[in-house]
Design an enzyme around this catalytic site. Structure first.
Site, PDB file in Angstrom:
ATOM      1  N   ARG A 153      46.480 -62.101  36.684  1.00  0.00           N
ATOM      2  CA  ARG A 153      47.531 -61.417  35.916  1.00  0.00           C
ATOM      3  C   ARG A 153      47.426 -61.732  34.426  1.00  0.00           C
ATOM      4  NH1 ARG A 153      53.810 -61.597  37.361  1.00  0.00           N
ATOM      5  NH2 ARG A 153      53.506 -63.861  37.358  1.00  0.00           N
ATOM      6  N   ARG A 162      56.752 -71.460  43.689  1.00  0.00           N
ATOM      7  CA  ARG A 162      57.641 -70.300  43.527  1.00  0.00           C
ATOM      8  C   ARG A 162      57.753 -69.526  44.838  1.00  0.00           C
ATOM      9  NH1 ARG A 162      54.575 -67.616  38.918  1.00  0.00           N
ATOM     10  NH2 ARG A 162      56.007 -65.872  39.172  1.00  0.00           N
ATOM     11  N   ARG A 198      68.678 -63.062  43.052  1.00  0.00           N
ATOM     12  CA  ARG A 198      67.635 -63.880  43.655  1.00  0.00           C
ATOM     13  C   ARG A 198      68.234 -64.924  44.584  1.00  0.00           C
ATOM     14  NH1 ARG A 198      63.358 -63.614  39.953  1.00  0.00           N
ATOM     15  NH2 ARG A 198      61.620 -64.974  40.370  1.00  0.00           N
ATOM     16  N   LYS A 215      56.927 -56.194  41.270  1.00  0.00           N
ATOM     17  CA  LYS A 215      58.214 -55.703  40.755  1.00  0.00           C
ATOM     18  C   LYS A 215      58.089 -55.238  39.299  1.00  0.00           C
ATOM     19  CE  LYS A 215      60.300 -59.656  41.518  1.00  0.00           C
ATOM     20  NZ  LYS A 215      59.165 -60.454  41.994  1.00  0.00           N
ATOM     21  N   ARG A 253      50.694 -66.069  31.912  1.00  0.00           N
ATOM     22  CA  ARG A 253      52.025 -66.664  31.986  1.00  0.00           C
ATOM     23  C   ARG A 253      51.945 -68.149  32.344  1.00  0.00           C
ATOM     24  NH1 ARG A 253      56.289 -63.109  35.325  1.00  0.00           N
ATOM     25  NH2 ARG A 253      56.694 -65.138  36.256  1.00  0.00           N
TER      26      ARG A 253
HETATM   27  P1  AP5 Z   1      53.866 -58.139  38.805  1.00  0.00           P
HETATM   28  O1  AP5 Z   1      54.254 -56.693  38.738  1.00  0.00           O
HETATM   29  O2  AP5 Z   1      53.856 -58.939  37.564  1.00  0.00           O
HETATM   30  O3  AP5 Z   1      54.719 -58.865  39.943  1.00  0.00           O
HETATM   31  P2  AP5 Z   1      56.227 -59.370  39.915  1.00  0.00           P
HETATM   32  O4  AP5 Z   1      56.780 -59.054  41.275  1.00  0.00           O
HETATM   33  O5  AP5 Z   1      56.960 -58.831  38.735  1.00  0.00           O
HETATM   34  O6  AP5 Z   1      55.959 -60.928  39.789  1.00  0.00           O
HETATM   35  P3  AP5 Z   1      56.651 -62.054  38.916  1.00  0.00           P
HETATM   36  O7  AP5 Z   1      55.766 -63.262  38.962  1.00  0.00           O
HETATM   37  O8  AP5 Z   1      57.026 -61.533  37.569  1.00  0.00           O
HETATM   38  O9  AP5 Z   1      57.907 -62.331  39.741  1.00  0.00           O
HETATM   39  P4  AP5 Z   1      58.819 -63.537  39.692  1.00  0.00           P
HETATM   40  O10 AP5 Z   1      59.943 -62.995  40.465  1.00  0.00           O
HETATM   41  O11 AP5 Z   1      58.289 -64.820  40.172  1.00  0.00           O
HETATM   42  O12 AP5 Z   1      58.973 -63.827  38.130  1.00  0.00           O
HETATM   43  P5  AP5 Z   1      60.167 -63.606  37.138  1.00  0.00           P
HETATM   44  O13 AP5 Z   1      59.597 -63.279  35.818  1.00  0.00           O
HETATM   45  O14 AP5 Z   1      61.182 -62.708  37.736  1.00  0.00           O
HETATM   46  O15 AP5 Z   1      52.415 -58.175  39.521  1.00  0.00           O
HETATM   47  C1  AP5 Z   1      51.698 -59.390  39.704  1.00  0.00           C
HETATM   48  C2  AP5 Z   1      50.200 -59.128  39.496  1.00  0.00           C
HETATM   49  O16 AP5 Z   1      49.716 -58.255  40.526  1.00  0.00           O
HETATM   50  C3  AP5 Z   1      49.868 -58.415  38.168  1.00  0.00           C
HETATM   51  O17 AP5 Z   1      48.650 -58.900  37.693  1.00  0.00           O
HETATM   52  C4  AP5 Z   1      49.753 -56.928  38.567  1.00  0.00           C
HETATM   53  O18 AP5 Z   1      48.882 -56.209  37.698  1.00  0.00           O
HETATM   54  C5  AP5 Z   1      49.198 -57.033  39.981  1.00  0.00           C
HETATM   55  N1  AP5 Z   1      49.668 -55.951  40.844  1.00  0.00           N
HETATM   56  C6  AP5 Z   1      50.892 -55.377  40.865  1.00  0.00           C
HETATM   57  N2  AP5 Z   1      50.954 -54.423  41.839  1.00  0.00           N
HETATM   58  C7  AP5 Z   1      49.730 -54.425  42.443  1.00  0.00           C
HETATM   59  C8  AP5 Z   1      49.181 -53.666  43.530  1.00  0.00           C
HETATM   60  N3  AP5 Z   1      49.896 -52.738  44.195  1.00  0.00           N
HETATM   61  N4  AP5 Z   1      47.896 -53.939  43.908  1.00  0.00           N
HETATM   62  C9  AP5 Z   1      47.168 -54.891  43.238  1.00  0.00           C
HETATM   63  N5  AP5 Z   1      47.646 -55.631  42.208  1.00  0.00           N
HETATM   64  C10 AP5 Z   1      48.913 -55.407  41.820  1.00  0.00           C
HETATM   65  O19 AP5 Z   1      60.814 -65.050  37.088  1.00  0.00           O
HETATM   66  C11 AP5 Z   1      60.164 -66.157  36.499  1.00  0.00           C
HETATM   67  C12 AP5 Z   1      61.050 -67.398  36.605  1.00  0.00           C
HETATM   68  O20 AP5 Z   1      62.277 -67.174  35.894  1.00  0.00           O
HETATM   69  C13 AP5 Z   1      61.495 -67.774  38.022  1.00  0.00           C
HETATM   70  O21 AP5 Z   1      60.542 -68.586  38.665  1.00  0.00           O
HETATM   71  C14 AP5 Z   1      62.803 -68.526  37.719  1.00  0.00           C
HETATM   72  O22 AP5 Z   1      62.560 -69.835  37.274  1.00  0.00           O
HETATM   73  C15 AP5 Z   1      63.385 -67.745  36.562  1.00  0.00           C
HETATM   74  N6  AP5 Z   1      64.274 -66.640  37.002  1.00  0.00           N
HETATM   75  C16 AP5 Z   1      64.072 -65.307  36.820  1.00  0.00           C
HETATM   76  N7  AP5 Z   1      65.066 -64.603  37.377  1.00  0.00           N
HETATM   77  C17 AP5 Z   1      65.921 -65.504  37.921  1.00  0.00           C
HETATM   78  C18 AP5 Z   1      67.120 -65.382  38.666  1.00  0.00           C
HETATM   79  N8  AP5 Z   1      67.665 -64.168  38.952  1.00  0.00           N
HETATM   80  N9  AP5 Z   1      67.720 -66.519  39.089  1.00  0.00           N
HETATM   81  C19 AP5 Z   1      67.214 -67.733  38.801  1.00  0.00           C
HETATM   82  N10 AP5 Z   1      66.081 -67.924  38.119  1.00  0.00           N
HETATM   83  C20 AP5 Z   1      65.427 -66.812  37.678  1.00  0.00           C
HETATM   84 ZN    ZN Z   2      57.856 -59.747  37.016  1.00  0.00          ZN
END
Ligand code: AP5
Ligand code: ZN
Length: 214
Positions: free
Chosen positions: A123, A167, A88, A13, A156
């Site tokens: 990552r 997660r 989410r 994402k 991270r």
């Molecule tokens: P990346 O693009 O970073 O993936 P992502 O989907 O953004 O993953 P996140 O871990 O950021 O998602 P998340 O939803 O758990 O975390 P968030 O920060 O929202 O890609 C991942 C890796 O793969 C990278 O190394 C990239 O280079 C590689 N990659 C990407 N595309 C690729 C491809 N096509 N092929 C190969 N490699 C690839 O949330 C963190 C925490 O915050 C949550 O756990 C929760 O506690 C809290 N939080 C956030 N939002 C909310 C909400 N709305 N409600 C409640 N709690 C929340």
């Molecule tokens: Zn992300």
């Protein structure tokens, strides 16, 4: 254009949000990045959120809904925005609906869990901008440095394998039901839902998204 990116942690994402933001000129709203910024700044919200995030759990709906409503009311969101990591939970999606915020596109990224565990171990992120890299699949131009600022990349705090697995479990339990939720919204003509194969290369996924959004 109002877009929701839906997918498991590590589905890509944040990577594609960066691309869409540049290509279509709309701001990225990443609730994860907003929470990490609050942690870094040491605010009361940050202190509360850190404990929850380190355990791989979700921050409470009330806090998150408040954050997003405030953010989307800002001027730069008038022409649209890209929600990354929000909604989410069903209550978060309902809150947007009740607030009269329509969603034009829901882009679902499909990636199997085992592929995600592999991705997370490689990552690296630039905390200032939210730019995301991978040691093998999407390496920075200079090892360990952000392409734009040259600043240090970091791992991270929640990317340890045991936390990633937690997660993923939370995703399947609390977030995956949103797929059917938005399929129903699409069937009723309220939005458009597209499922994208997130196991393709970064460039292939970007191309597919461009076709959908153009
Ligand atoms: P990346 O693009 O970073 O993936 P992502 O989907 O953004 O993953 P996140 O871990 O950021 O998602 P998340 O939803 O758990 O975390 P968030 O920060 O929202 O890609 C991942 C890796 O793969 C990278 O190394 C990239 O280079 C590689 N990659 C990407 N595309 C690729 C491809 N096509 N092929 C190969 N490699 C690839 O949330 C963190 C925490 O915050 C949550 O756990 C929760 O506690 C809290 N939080 C956030 N939002 C909310 C909400 N709305 N409600 C409640 N709690 C929340
Ligand atoms: Zn992300």
């Amino acid at each position: 254009m109002r877009i929701v990116l839906l997918g498991a942690p590590g589905a890509g994402k944040g990577t594609q949000a960066q691309f869409i933001m540049e290509k279509f000129g709309i701001p990225q709203i990443s609730t994860g990045d907003m929470l990490r910024a609050a942690i870094k700044a040491g605010t009361p919200l940050g202190l509360k959120a850190k404990e929850v995030m380190d355990q791989g759990q979700l921050v409470s709906d009330d806090i998150i809904i408040g954050l997003v409503k405030e953010r989307i009311s800002q001027d730069d969101c008038a022409k649209g925005f890209l929600l990354d990591g929000f909604p989410r939970t069903i209550p978060q999606a309902d809150a947007m609906k009740e607030a009269g915020v329509p969603v034009d596109y829901v882009l679902e990224f499909a990636v199997p869990d085992e592929e995600i565990v592999k991705r997370m171990s490689g990552r690296r992120v630039h905390p200032g901008s939210g730019r995301v890299y991978h040691l093998v699949y999407n390496p920075p131009k200079v090892e360990g440095k952000d392409d734009v600022t040259g600043e240090e990349l970091v791992i991270r705090a929640d990317d340890e394998e045991s936390t990633v697995r937690k997660r993923l479990a939370v995703y399947h339990e609390q977030t995956a039901p949103l797929i059917d939720y938005y399929k129903q919204e699409a069937a009723a003509g309220h939005t458009r839902h597209y499922k994208v194969d997130g196991t393709q290369s970064v460039e292939q996924v970007s191309r597919e998204l461009t076709d959908i959004l153009s």
